[in-house]
Design an enzyme around this catalytic site. Structure first.
Site, mmCIF file in Angstrom:
data_model
loop_
_atom_site.group_PDB
_atom_site.id
_atom_site.type_symbol
_atom_site.label_atom_id
_atom_site.label_comp_id
_atom_site.label_asym_id
_atom_site.label_seq_id
_atom_site.Cartn_x
_atom_site.Cartn_y
_atom_site.Cartn_z
ATOM 1 N N PRO A 2 0.494 -0.865 0.124
ATOM 2 C CG PRO A 2 0.209 -1.423 2.489
ATOM 3 C CD PRO A 2 0.596 -1.753 1.283
ATOM 4 C CD GLU A 3 3.981 3.045 -3.744
ATOM 5 O OE1 GLU A 3 3.984 4.127 -4.325
ATOM 6 O OE2 GLU A 3 4.056 1.715 -4.849
ATOM 7 C CG HIS A 93 -0.376 -14.081 8.414
ATOM 8 N ND1 HIS A 93 0.380 -14.351 9.359
ATOM 9 C CD2 HIS A 93 -0.820 -15.354 7.676
ATOM 10 C CE1 HIS A 93 1.571 -15.170 8.610
ATOM 11 N NE2 HIS A 93 0.320 -16.040 7.385
ATOM 12 N NE ARG A 112 7.209 -9.550 3.443
ATOM 13 C CZ ARG A 112 7.448 -8.992 2.366
ATOM 14 N NH1 ARG A 112 7.347 -8.919 1.328
ATOM 15 N NH2 ARG A 112 8.784 -8.022 2.125
ATOM 16 N NE ARG A 155 21.558 18.187 0.416
ATOM 17 C CZ ARG A 155 20.119 18.105 1.020
ATOM 18 N NH1 ARG A 155 18.994 17.720 0.655
ATOM 19 N NH2 ARG A 155 20.059 19.211 2.011
#
Length: 274
Positions: A2-3, A93, A112, A155
């Site tokens: 998920p983003e 889970h 996870r 940068r």
DNA sequence: CTAACTCCCTGATAGC
DNA sequence: TGCTATCAGGGAGTTA
């Protein structure tokens, strides 16, 4: 994985079925997540309290309780948050179950266990270190060419790493960083200090466009992601480069290149992206 | 100071 | 068949 678009899709799915509900009981597994599960605070501030609203900051879901506390959930890599009928057998889970007075339960499932659960008690809300140091929301007003140019000045790091750095801009993970840079016509390895204003303008525009379109598609389902009703998203059908190493670019026919940047698979079209 | 690397964790998959 | 190696990657912490 998920983003921002996936978390936002979940947020929108939670609102109609969660806001106004009382959480009668919180049931925990004994597995540990990325952070210790705050069982005492869950009992004190979440259990027995009613949900007032659901917000999002970066990839965090903020569930505001009428106790004055905020339940803060992060889905990590494989976290799922979805509704089930009461009495649905516990699945492997399942780590948290929120039993609602509406007769359904909201479950946090995470294979996870990179996800996290935190509770901000009212006294914690003044200085929530959870969000300290987070950068701009890419769909918000602070995400702009001048802001990015000031953060990138002098940068040398690759633009893709820069876009995935939550201290600069939040919510963009590996999939969307690749897609945004394709849409902007910029190679992921480009050093940020070498980008001109016009390129930053394209990055700002492409970020908004890609993320908005992904939200409209209900997010991207590669393997794990489903929304709060258990349904997959379909933005994976719109992916132009992510996961397409060796395939042909839809714009120009060149072969999509795969490189590794900071240990993350990165994909780009060598002809469309400079 | 920046930037890159390590670790956490499990399941799918490739290769032998 | 069954084993091992590899990969997926968000974010905190560590190292160069």
């Amino acid at each position: 994985m998920p983003e921002l678009p996936e978390v936002e899709t979940i947020r929108r799915g939670l609102i109609p079925r969660l806001v106004g509900c009382r959480i009668n009981r919180v049931v925990l597994s004994n597995r540990k997540l990325r952070l210790p599960v705050p069982r005492v605070k869950l009992n004190r501030w979440v259990q027995g309290s009613q949900v007032k609203s659901v917000d999002r900051r970066a990839k965090y879901l903020l569930i505001n309780m009428d106790s004055g506390a905020v339940l803060v959930l992060h889905l990590g890599m494989t976290g799922r948050l979805a509704f089930f009928a009461n009495g649905t057998p516990r699945r492997t889970h399942d780590h948290l179950r929120f039993l609602l007075d509406s007769g359904v339960e909201l479950r946090f499932n995470d294979v996870r266990r990179f996800g996290s659960v935190q509770v901000l008690a009212p006294e914690d809300r003044k200085s929530p270190q959870v969000f300290a140091g987070l950068g701009a929301e890419p769909l918000g007003p602070d995400f702009s060419t001048p802001y990015l140019m000031s953060r990138a000045r002098n940068r040398t790091r690759p633009i893709k790493n820069f876009l995935m750095d939550a201290r600069v801009v939040v919510g963009i993970g590996n999939i969307y960083a690749n897609e945004i840079l394709f849409a902007a016509g910029i190679k992921p390895t480009r050093a940020v200090g070498t980008l001109r204003k016009a390129a930053w303008d394209r990055i700002v525009e492409a970020s908004r466009q890609v993320l908005e379109q992904a939200i409209a598609c209900g997010g991207t389902t590669i393997s794990d992601y489903v929304n709060s009703s258990g349904e997959a998203g379909y933005f994976q059908c719109e992916l132009k480069v992510y996961g397409r190493g060796g395939e042909v670019c839809q714009s120009c026919g060149s072969e999509i290149t795969r490189v590794v940047l900071s240990g993350r698979a990165s994909f780009y079209c060598p002809r469309c992206q400079k």
